[in-house]
Design an enzyme around this catalytic site. Structure first.
Site, mmCIF file in Angstrom:
data_model
loop_
_atom_site.group_PDB
_atom_site.id
_atom_site.type_symbol
_atom_site.label_atom_id
_atom_site.label_comp_id
_atom_site.label_asym_id
_atom_site.label_seq_id
_atom_site.Cartn_x
_atom_site.Cartn_y
_atom_site.Cartn_z
ATOM 1 N N GLY A 29 19.765 -4.352 -29.878
ATOM 2 C CA GLY A 29 19.366 -5.763 -29.970
ATOM 3 C C GLY A 29 18.788 -6.127 -31.322
ATOM 4 O O GLY A 29 18.442 -5.260 -32.135
ATOM 5 N N GLY A 30 18.670 -7.435 -31.555
ATOM 6 C CA GLY A 30 18.181 -7.951 -32.841
ATOM 7 C C GLY A 30 16.764 -7.508 -33.150
ATOM 8 O O GLY A 30 16.441 -7.160 -34.287
ATOM 9 N N LYS A 389 24.070 -17.857 -35.994
ATOM 10 C CA LYS A 389 23.970 -17.117 -37.257
ATOM 11 C C LYS A 389 25.021 -16.007 -37.323
ATOM 12 O O LYS A 389 25.597 -15.744 -38.388
ATOM 13 C CB LYS A 389 22.560 -16.547 -37.403
ATOM 14 N N ASP A 508 -32.355 -23.400 -34.689
ATOM 15 C CA ASP A 508 -31.656 -24.650 -34.345
ATOM 16 C C ASP A 508 -31.421 -24.656 -32.829
ATOM 17 O O ASP A 508 -31.436 -23.602 -32.181
ATOM 18 C CB ASP A 508 -30.329 -24.714 -35.113
#
Length: 736
Positions: A29-30, A389, A508
């Protein structure tokens, strides 16, 4: 040596049991290709599920799997069949997949499946934590593992973590319907770099972060707790040379070397000078728009009958999730539509659609790519779409036309393709005609530009760019001057505190001792805070002073029976333990009548905002407003106020989701400096979270231990993560 740990749902291996024996081979696979170089560097490791459930493995097979997987520099995550059913087939594919692809009608929100999703993400985290060492980098992939970055970061806060989403990220209006939206966003924000295919997906994610978590976003950087998270787009490429070289080899085949499929394709191409093959390749998934494509092709044949018997749609649909009802319905609909179109238009020598419902080997894919003069890729929603592509990479003669849906991520970088709206049949039919009739010179011009770009930005380049950006995130914190108040610095500070003879702590209130609330009056001190303040107040030789922009009346109400040192209204009023209130500054308030109407117009024009009128200041709160509208309004309001107060001894303070107008002669720096004259303090500590506290950090002595809450630009020396860490820190002062 530091390593990179790649994490994905599945390992880059095909693991099968055949005849009671293991068969393991690499995936093609890619993602496996793109991350090959990252995986093989140094002592890298890939973590994922093997594809075999615990029920399929006995002890011997399990040992064999682990042995073979370890050889391949991988590690497996053990999953049961129940995990796979509920986490993968359930939540991942019945909730996240349809929701992120805008198919809300298919989206299921099942609490049991959500619990399974959390459980499996934790299982992945456990395996990672077994394999991780300080200094390692982790790259997590895709929608199945959205909670994983936080699970790793919570246990290993100094680990650099990247995450990449391979599917679309939906707009805020879609994502807000998700019941566990905050948990999912916090899970993703465990990463230091979040990657998406396109800027659109990046923008949608940032919008959700701003609107749902109300976090500050500057361009593509998110201020999150004690970190900055970077978000960017990285369009994934393909192994260009693999497809291009395969196509070159294919063209040089002799007739005897050609496949049966290629011979059939040749027969159609050689039937006449005007014949064309139109290629369509997808998984059988509702996001791919297959029925729409068939209907559009039918519309095309009716609108332009001159192309009958000259064009053929070759449609390959790869089986996917065939046990899921929506996919079964899609398959039936596709079969029926193909049958209808072929039945309507077929002649003795011509069938308009060749339909293959199967997987095809790589060589046959190259047959299809190289033989088709037109590729018709029209998903209704797609993260990227690599088929488009791959088609371009195989056009070795620099001919052919790509028709591409503008809903595919690939369309953002493939403007030379013919871009269409997949729901517009008229446009699609006209574009098909344009593609068929496109002159060879124009085809070549478009293909050359596309090929040059795809060859340059390959899948290897994609991985390289992501890793480079991930490594660059290590430098982001260096723009913040303050150091993290880690255990070593904290130990030194507590030691100095205990050795000091006279100590002073300035605290604070909002955003420091308590978290922010949509309504400021809801931020009353809880019992645990009161207990902590009582302990601090009773600490020997220690003066504790709460310094706040809150008005005197509110603190009188909240701390009526307490003998705390209080400074209110940014330094107008002082109450020292059991003494009466003392006015430190004499202020005019007649300016309020002029400013109040202006603030009111901004309230009217900005839903979710309101005015808080204090005795000596006016505050415009926008915590509940839409973040993007509020960003515009704050710029507008700041511009208006700057002109109005120019000669009035007033200043505009930008706090945390609030703009406050007050006298310039009053600030926390002046008030705290006055207090310092009361005694000879040899230990001074000050802590706060917003710009009003910067006056205090600036005016206090050089040896002050100044601490900022949150990861922001500051004059303080140190920073801590959040109010929870503040309370833990203050508790250390009470330990004897």
């Amino acid at each position: 040596m530091n390593k990179t740990i790649i994490v994905s749902n599945r390992l880059p291996l095909q693991v099968k049991i055949e005849n009671n024996a293991l068969n393991i081979k690499p995936s093609v696979g890619g993602l496996a290709t793109g991350l090959k170089s990252v995986h093989e560097e140094g002592n890298g490791i890939w973590i994922g599920w093997s594809g075999l459930t615990e029920e399929e493995l006995d002890k011997d097979l399990s040992n064999q799997v682990n042995k073979e997987v370890t050889k391949a520099k991988c590690a497996t995550v053990p999953l049961t069949q129940d995990d796979v059913d509920n986490f993968y087939f359930g939540f991942s594919n019945k909730t996240l997949w349809p929701l992120f692809h805008y198919f809300m009608e298919y989206t299921e929100f099942d609490n049991d499946q959500w619990e399974a999703y959390k459980t499996v993400n934790q299982k992945f985290a456990d395996v990672i934590l077994e394999n991780i060492e300080d200094g390692d980098t982790v790259w997590v992939h895709d929608y199945q593992l959205l909670l994983l970055p936080k699970l790793i970061k919570d246990k290993k806060p100094n680990t650099t973590i990247g995450f990449f989403l391979h599917i679309p990220y939906p707009s805020y209006e879609i994502f807000r319907t998700f019941p566990w939206r905050e948990e999912l966003l916090h899970g993703m924000l465990g990463a230091d770099l979040l990657g998406f295919h396109t800027y659109d997906y990046e923008r949608h994610f940032l919008s959700s972060v701003k609107r749902i978590l109300r976090l500050d976003v500057q361009f593509n950087e998110i201020s999150y707790l004690d970190r900055v998270v970077k978000v960017d787009s990285f369009p994934m490429g393909i192994d260009y040379n693999k497809f291009h070289n395969a196509a070159l080899s294919h063209l040089n085949q002799s007739n005897t070397e050609k496949s049966e499929l290629q011979k059939r394709l040749d027969d159609h191409i050689q039937a006449g000078p005007d014949t064309k093959l139109i290629l369509s390749i997808d998984r059988m998934d509702y996001t791919k728009g297959i029925p729409n494509r068939i209907r559009a092709f039918e519309y095309f044949l009716n609108k332009y009958p001159q192309f009958k018997e000259k064009v053929r749609l070759v449609m390959l649909a790869v089986p996917s999730r065939s046990d899921v009802p929506q996919y079964q319905k899609l398959k039936r609909e596709t079969d029926e539509l193909v049958g209808r179109v072929n039945g309507e238009f077929s002649t003795v020598s011509w069938t308009p659609i060749w339909y293959f419902y199967r997987s095809m080997p790589f060589d046959n894919l190259i047959d299809l790519y190289t033989s088709s003069q037109i590729a018709l890729i029209t998903p209704v929603r797609d993260g990227m779409n690599l088929v488009a592509k791959e088609y371009i990479a195989t056009r070795v003669n620099q001919d052919g036309v790509l028709i591409l849906s503008e809903m595919a991520g690939a369309s953002k970088e493939m403007n030379e393709a013919l871009l269409i709206n997949p729901n517009n049949f008229e446009q699609l039919a006209d574009t098909l005609k344009h593609a068929i009739e496109m002159p060879a010179e124009e085809q070549s011009k478009r293909i050359k530009i596309l090929q040059k770009r795809l060859q340059r930005y390959s899948v290897e380049k994609w991985a390289e760019e992501f890793m480079k950006s991930l490594n660059d995130t290590k430098k982001i914190g260096k723009t913040i001057v303050a150091k993290k108040l880690d255990e070593d610095h904290q130990a030194t500070m507590i030691s100095d505190f205990k050795q000091a003879k006279r100590k002073l702590l300035f605290l604070d209130y909002d955003g420091t001792l308590v978290g922010f609330k949509d309504n400021p009056q809801d931020a009353k001190p809880d019992d645990k805070l009161i207990q902590l303040l009582d302990q601090l107040n009773q600490t020997e030789n220690t003066d504790v002073v709460i310094v706040s922009g809150r008005d005197r009346e509110t603190f009188e109400d909240w701390f009526a029976d307490k003998s705390y040192n209080l400074i209110t209204d940014h330094g107008v009023w002082l109450k020292a333990k059991n003494d009466d209130w003392q006015m430190l500054e004499i202020l005019k308030t007649n300016w309020m009548d002029n400013i109040q109407p202006i603030l009111q117009t901004f309230v009217d024009r900005t839903p979710g905002t309101f005015i808080e009128q204090k005795k000596y200041s006016l505050a415009w709160h926008y915590r509940k407003a839409d973040p993007e509208l509020a960003q515009i309004r704050t710029i507008e309001l700041n511009t208006v106020l700057t002109h109005l107060i120019a000669n009035n001894d007033l200043s505009v303070l930008k706090g945390n989701k609030v703009i406050e107008i007050k006298s310039s002669s009053v600030n926390k720096g002046r008030a705290t400096s006055r207090w310092l004259t009361k005694a000879n303090y040899d230990f001074v500590f000050a802590i706060g979270d917003d710009w009003t506290d910067e006056f205090m950090f600036e005016d206090l002595p050089e040896n002050t231990y100044s601490v900022k809450v949150g990861f922001k630009k500051t004059k303080a020396k140190y920073y801590v993560k959040d109010t929870e860490k503040v309370r833990d820190l203050l508790a250390n002062f009470t330990q004897q």
